[in-house]
Design an enzyme around this catalytic site. Structure first.
Site, mmCIF file in Angstrom:
data_model
loop_
_atom_site.group_PDB
_atom_site.id
_atom_site.type_symbol
_atom_site.label_atom_id
_atom_site.label_comp_id
_atom_site.label_asym_id
_atom_site.label_seq_id
_atom_site.Cartn_x
_atom_site.Cartn_y
_atom_site.Cartn_z
ATOM 1 N N CYS A 104 0.817 -1.230 0.000
ATOM 2 C CA CYS A 104 0.000 0.000 0.000
ATOM 3 C C CYS A 104 0.844 1.271 0.000
ATOM 4 O O CYS A 104 0.339 2.351 -0.284
ATOM 5 C CB CYS A 104 -0.933 0.022 1.198
ATOM 6 S SG CYS A 104 -2.101 -1.322 1.209
ATOM 7 N N HIS A 112 -3.885 7.081 3.653
ATOM 8 C CA HIS A 112 -4.190 5.852 2.905
ATOM 9 C C HIS A 112 -5.641 5.473 3.187
ATOM 10 O O HIS A 112 -6.077 5.455 4.344
ATOM 11 C CB HIS A 112 -3.234 4.743 3.352
ATOM 12 C CG HIS A 112 -3.541 3.417 2.735
ATOM 13 N ND1 HIS A 112 -3.929 3.274 1.426
ATOM 14 C CD2 HIS A 112 -3.530 2.162 3.252
ATOM 15 C CE1 HIS A 112 -4.134 1.996 1.169
ATOM 16 N NE2 HIS A 112 -3.911 1.298 2.259
ATOM 17 N N ASN A 150 -10.236 -0.169 -0.249
ATOM 18 C CA ASN A 150 -8.777 -0.039 -0.162
ATOM 19 C C ASN A 150 -8.172 -0.421 -1.513
ATOM 20 O O ASN A 150 -8.201 -1.589 -1.899
ATOM 21 C CB ASN A 150 -8.259 -0.960 0.952
ATOM 22 C CG ASN A 150 -6.745 -0.917 1.101
ATOM 23 O OD1 ASN A 150 -6.043 -0.324 0.285
ATOM 24 N ND2 ASN A 150 -6.242 -1.566 2.134
HETATM 25 N N1 ACO Z 1 -18.931 -9.298 7.998
HETATM 26 C C1 ACO Z 1 -19.450 -9.694 9.173
HETATM 27 N N2 ACO Z 1 -18.674 -10.085 10.201
HETATM 28 C C2 ACO Z 1 -17.343 -10.082 10.015
HETATM 29 C C3 ACO Z 1 -16.756 -9.688 8.797
HETATM 30 C C4 ACO Z 1 -17.601 -9.275 7.763
HETATM 31 N N3 ACO Z 1 -17.149 -8.864 6.572
HETATM 32 N N4 ACO Z 1 -15.409 -9.778 8.916
HETATM 33 C C5 ACO Z 1 -15.151 -10.232 10.153
HETATM 34 N N5 ACO Z 1 -16.333 -10.402 10.820
HETATM 35 C C6 ACO Z 1 -16.511 -10.882 12.189
HETATM 36 C C7 ACO Z 1 -15.416 -11.809 12.606
HETATM 37 O O1 ACO Z 1 -15.688 -13.144 12.230
HETATM 38 C C8 ACO Z 1 -15.416 -11.610 14.105
HETATM 39 O O2 ACO Z 1 -16.447 -12.397 14.636
HETATM 40 P P1 ACO Z 1 -16.162 -13.308 15.927
HETATM 41 O O3 ACO Z 1 -15.826 -12.305 17.018
HETATM 42 O O4 ACO Z 1 -17.450 -14.013 16.128
HETATM 43 O O5 ACO Z 1 -15.009 -14.172 15.557
HETATM 44 C C9 ACO Z 1 -15.807 -10.149 14.281
HETATM 45 O O6 ACO Z 1 -16.447 -9.755 13.048
HETATM 46 C C10 ACO Z 1 -14.628 -9.237 14.541
HETATM 47 O O7 ACO Z 1 -13.611 -9.524 13.549
HETATM 48 P P2 ACO Z 1 -12.274 -8.685 13.506
HETATM 49 O O8 ACO Z 1 -11.450 -9.160 12.358
HETATM 50 O O9 ACO Z 1 -11.646 -8.711 14.860
HETATM 51 O O10 ACO Z 1 -12.878 -7.235 13.195
HETATM 52 P P3 ACO Z 1 -12.224 -5.816 13.316
HETATM 53 O O11 ACO Z 1 -13.079 -4.948 14.122
HETATM 54 O O12 ACO Z 1 -10.767 -5.880 13.637
HETATM 55 O O13 ACO Z 1 -12.336 -5.263 11.815
HETATM 56 C C11 ACO Z 1 -10.973 -5.012 9.825
HETATM 57 C C12 ACO Z 1 -11.689 -5.975 10.767
HETATM 58 C C13 ACO Z 1 -12.011 -4.120 9.182
HETATM 59 C C14 ACO Z 1 -10.250 -5.802 8.759
HETATM 60 C C15 ACO Z 1 -9.988 -4.128 10.594
HETATM 61 O O14 ACO Z 1 -9.231 -4.930 11.473
HETATM 62 C C16 ACO Z 1 -9.053 -3.372 9.710
HETATM 63 O O15 ACO Z 1 -9.447 -2.485 9.000
HETATM 64 N N6 ACO Z 1 -7.742 -3.661 9.780
HETATM 65 C C17 ACO Z 1 -6.742 -2.935 9.029
HETATM 66 C C18 ACO Z 1 -6.735 -3.271 7.592
HETATM 67 C C19 ACO Z 1 -5.752 -2.350 6.896
HETATM 68 O O16 ACO Z 1 -5.690 -1.187 7.176
HETATM 69 N N7 ACO Z 1 -4.960 -2.797 6.002
HETATM 70 C C20 ACO Z 1 -3.994 -1.840 5.433
HETATM 71 C C21 ACO Z 1 -3.105 -2.421 4.624
HETATM 72 S S1 ACO Z 1 -3.857 -3.471 3.416
HETATM 73 C C22 ACO Z 1 -2.616 -3.820 2.327
HETATM 74 O O17 ACO Z 1 -1.486 -3.548 2.551
HETATM 75 C C23 ACO Z 1 -3.001 -4.592 1.065
#
Ligand code: ACO
Length: 328
Positions: free
Chosen positions: A115, A255, A285
């Site tokens: 990214c 970003h 993203n």
């Molecule tokens: N829909 C419904 N539920 C979901 C989904 C979805 N799409 N995705 C995950 N969940 C559920 C999970 O199963 C979990 O349920 P559980 O507690 O029963 O196991 C719950 O939601 C929480 O999951 P987390 O993964 O812990 O959710 P979080 O609040 O951390 O959000 C996210 C996830 C959006 C991916 C976040 O962590 C994030 O944005 N991280 C950073 C990503 C990023 O910035 N990347 C940058 C670089 S990307 C690159 O370099 C290509």
């Protein structure tokens, strides 16, 4: 130290027409519009047509940037493409782009920083110009991330989109210029964000395909924490290097990975959210393409203009992160 200053002479961007909404995704994976919107801020993303590649998105973005800069492709000396999704392992997407544009005398190569690929490429391009090696450079961030998205995994399937952004940089003839850029890497945390197969470690095979290893694999929560902390410290350092404060910025372009990350970074920098550019709701993203697409949209919509001071900060796999302060 060289006294040559480098400016952004023109911007351009391109996103594919095909829109995939959160409602569409609800038919593919077990998710809801409410979950995606509240956790990420994303409402829809663009998907490149089947059989199209990153250079197909980069080419129209580059043409727009060249037109905005008033340059012909033959004027280009250098083409840099930051991408994690090149058309193929080799040749570089930059070489394919050179042929597409007819940029006969330009040297081209790709840069791999996930990214952060656009700001890494901008820094390398600016260094060539400051050193007097080249004069006119095209710097691109372009991705077809949906080609390496796991459409069976709801944790990642909802996050990514395709697109391309471009800038033309030249030695500055006036005050407009790149005031400061800093790049950072930490290779100890590669496992938190990577695509396991397809390289020399795990060449493509029936087994890697069966195990679904040619897709983005991410520990989202860990990436989130590191992104907020490191993007904030990078922006602070770069503001200090440019001898300005967060309050001096007309616009922050972070970003576009997740609205919550952007809000957290802005809060820590004490920048009001009204001064933060957001289009993650429309594109998701787009990795290396996210900042140059946002920059182009900010310029073309008139949100920034001649003399505006921009801060930009990115974070991605590697880990890599980077920040710049630019006067448009
Ligand atoms: N829909 C419904 N539920 C979901 C989904 C979805 N799409 N995705 C995950 N969940 C559920 C999970 O199963 C979990 O349920 P559980 O507690 O029963 O196991 C719950 O939601 C929480 O999951 P987390 O993964 O812990 O959710 P979080 O609040 O951390 O959000 C996210 C996830 C959006 C991916 C976040 O962590 C994030 O944005 N991280 C950073 C990503 C990023 O910035 N990347 C940058 C670089 S990307 C690159 O370099 C290509």
């Amino acid at each position: 130290m060289s006294s040559v200053r480098v400016c952004i002479r023109g911007t351009g961007s391109y996103v594919p027409e095909n829109v995939l909404t959160n409602q569409d995704l609800m038919r593919i994976v077990d998710t809801t519009d409410e979950w995606i919107t509240t956790r990420t801020g994303i409402k829809e993303r663009r998907i490149a047509p089947d059989h199209s590649a990153t250079s197909d998105l980069a080419t129209p973005a580059a043409e727009k940037a060249l037109a905005a800069a008033g340059l012909d492709p033959v004027d280009l000396d250098l083409i840099l493409v930051g991408t994690a999704t090149p058309d193929m392992v080799f040749p570089s997407t930059a070489c394919i782009l050179q042929a597409n544009l007819g940029a006969k005398k330009a040297v081209g190569f790709d840069l791999s920083a996930a990214c952060s690929g656009f700001l890494y490429s901008l820094s390398v391009g600016a260094s060539f110009l400051k050193g007097g090696v080249y004069r006119n450079a095209l710097v691109i961030g372009a991705e077809t991330l949906t080609s390496i998205t796991d459409w069976t995994e709801r944790r990642t399937a909802v996050l990514f989109g395709d697109g391309a952004g471009a800038v033309v940089i030249t030695p500055a003839e006036d005050e407009s210029c790149i005031e400061a850029i800093n790049l950072y890497s930490d290779g100890n945390l590669t496992h938190l964000l990577h695509m396991p197969a397809g390289g020399s470690r795990m060449p493509p095979s029936h087994e890697t395909v069966d195990k679904n290893l040619h897709v983005i694999t991410m520990e989202g929560r860990e990436v989130f924490k590191h992104a907020v902390k490191l993007m904030t410290s990078a922006m602070e350092e770069t503001l200090s290097d440019a001898d300005v404060t967060a309050g001096d910025l007309d616009l922050l372009i972070p970003h576009q990975a997740n609205l919550r990350i952007m809000e957290a970074v802005a809060k820590r920098l004490r920048i009001p959210i009204e001064k933060v550019f957001v289009n993650v709701d429309r594109y998701g993203n787009t990795s290396a393409a996210s900042v140059p697409i946002a920059l182009d949209e900010a310029v073309r919509s008139g949100r920034i203009g001649k003399g505006s001071l921009i801060g930009t900060v990115v974070f991605g796999g590697g880990f890599t992160w980077a920040s710049a302060v630019v006067r448009i």
